[in-house]
Design an enzyme around this catalytic site. Sequence first.
Site, PDB file in Angstrom:
ATOM      1  CG  ASP A 207      -1.743  -2.468  -4.064  1.00 48.27           C
ATOM      2  OD1 ASP A 207      -0.738  -3.353  -4.255  1.00 48.27           O
ATOM      3  OD2 ASP A 207      -2.731  -2.908  -3.395  1.00 48.27           O
ATOM      4  CD  GLU A 277       0.457  -4.642  -7.769  1.00 50.50           C
ATOM      5  OE1 GLU A 277       1.133  -6.047  -7.539  1.00 50.50           O
ATOM      6  OE2 GLU A 277      -0.540  -4.490  -7.313  1.00 50.50           O
TER       7      GLU A 277
HETATM    8  C1  NOJ Z   1      -0.050  -5.833  -3.832  1.00 53.89           C
HETATM    9  C2  NOJ Z   1       1.040  -5.956  -3.027  1.00 53.89           C
HETATM   10  O1  NOJ Z   1       2.140  -5.335  -3.166  1.00 53.89           O
HETATM   11  C3  NOJ Z   1       0.837  -6.733  -2.074  1.00 53.89           C
HETATM   12  O2  NOJ Z   1       2.439  -6.595  -0.815  1.00 53.89           O
HETATM   13  C4  NOJ Z   1      -0.489  -6.194  -1.392  1.00 53.89           C
HETATM   14  O3  NOJ Z   1      -0.632  -7.528  -0.375  1.00 53.89           O
HETATM   15  C5  NOJ Z   1      -1.269  -6.963  -2.116  1.00 53.89           C
HETATM   16  N1  NOJ Z   1      -0.985  -5.576  -3.479  1.00 53.89           N
HETATM   17  C6  NOJ Z   1      -2.939  -6.162  -1.826  1.00 53.89           C
HETATM   18  O4  NOJ Z   1      -2.840  -4.563  -1.991  1.00 53.89           O
END
Ligand code: NOJ
Length: 552
Positions: A207, A277
């Site tokens: 993440d 990500e």
């Molecule tokens: C990216 C995640 O995909 C999202 O759902 C989340 O709110 C943020 N990062 C914070 O962790």
Amino acid sequence: MQTQWWHDAVIYQIYPRSFADSNGDGIGDLAGITARLDDLVELGIDALWVSPFFRSPQRDAGYDVADYCDVDPIFGTLADADALIEGAHDRGIRVIVDLVPNHSSSDHPWFQEALIAAPGSAARARYIFRDGRGEDGALPPNNWQSIFGGPMWTRVIEADGQPGQWYLHIFDSSQPDFDWTNPEVRSLFLDVLRFWLDRGVDGFRVDVAHGLIKEPGLPDVIEPDTISLGAGTATLEPEISAPSSVPYWGQDEVHEIYREWRELLDGYPGNRILVAEAWVDPLSRLADWVRPDEMHQAFNFAYLETPWAARPLAEIIDSSLATFTSVGAPSTWVLSNHDVVRHATRLALSFDNPQGHGIGPATPNLPDQSAALRRARAATALMLALPGSAYLYQGEELGLPEAIHLPDHARQDPTWFRTNGERYGRDGCRVPLPWSMGSRTYGFSPGDNSWLPQPDHWGTFARDEQRNDTDSTLTLYRRLLSLRKELQLGTGRLQWLDYPRDDVLVFRNGRAVVVVNTGREPIRLPESEVLVASSAFEDWMLRGDSTVWLRA
Ligand code: NOJ
Ligand code: CA
């Protein structure tokens, strides 16, 4: 180079709250996933990525972790996680879990310790605490704005009962950012990786992989304008798109962290992977995340954000293949996830909709849903013909649209609250799945409720309704996935073929020729064997917003 499983895998994202509820509390859980694994085998995917199910107060649906090495009781137990991993492995499906290293929950014992500790203490040094600016430090330390709206800083009350330091949170105030220059933080996450690797997971989706390191001195952001990527697409804001001028995105030092993790994973058998990500811009910079000694894959959000138009699609496909190939990584492809408007709605929007803003009842000019679905099916048929690894988001195989008419009182995304309802946020793509027509929750739960209400028409998308319908979106996905495997398109090579129209794409990948009509006018196809088509056609005329795979 020997082909590894992740070079061409189709990876299915499960958002556990909304997949299947086993115990009737209205929230999906791990046992619900395990019970439905055979449906995923039938779909034909290779791996699962499961969004966070760790202990969490759920203020950002589990992306706020209070204990990285335990399962939240709403999702089950560690034994349920073991059963899911084992059940998936028994069926030849790999399991990737979600790692949230940028921030913890404010309920994490370390943050609780930091709150009662003094400024300058070792406990505060695990997070990013700073004195404020202005008189009595009453202003935030800099001008950074949270991705969910409002300032990126929250002020704490010190032991003497007075307002004191501020802590940084890129997202909600319940998600304090770790200080990744602190060796204790590094060592915590090495332990977390080992914990899940020892339990048998096949990898981690990381993440906010571009956010862990902040520019020293935490300088103000300059010029927070919005970059528009054109009509009909989501747009990135600079806060998200990581131009180098943004001091909390894409700092070079993040790469050292991933090199250390890669070394750890390489010490385990079985080709475990790291997936970034990372919202970085331009796409060419994403290659840095997947160099041979870093992560294995990175999500291709530039592809997700490309409008449904032949030329921009051809360009992004070419640049993706070139970017990832330059460092020996597979390209990835993705159209939907739990943070964006579902592509069965999004691709037909006629206005910009920045990522995370969402759409709702007051949004003007909403598209006609059946036309939008036709376009989405064509887009998926294009994506699954491309070489590389593809990500699917639960429910897209049912053709689920964005749930637009959620009542305000049901909304849960912190974005909605932090912007006082100005942005709808992401709830519309997170509504629990319909499995069968029969029950009140369309088979999602044995109880009567689902944590977000399902629209009245949800039953028409139910899996059991679609299973034996030859024209259904589920049947289309199954056919695309089985042909993709049979023809080995994921490890194939793309070769463009000329076609005298600007809104049409034609390419060859191995034994398939793929024709994509992004325009309105039908096109005449050569009479040859049709492998699969995203919409019905007659007399060799392919309608607009349609894709067909022909035998080469
Ligand atoms: C990216 C995640 O995909 C999202 O759902 C989340 O709110 C943020 N990062 C914070 O962790
Ligand atoms: Ca449940």
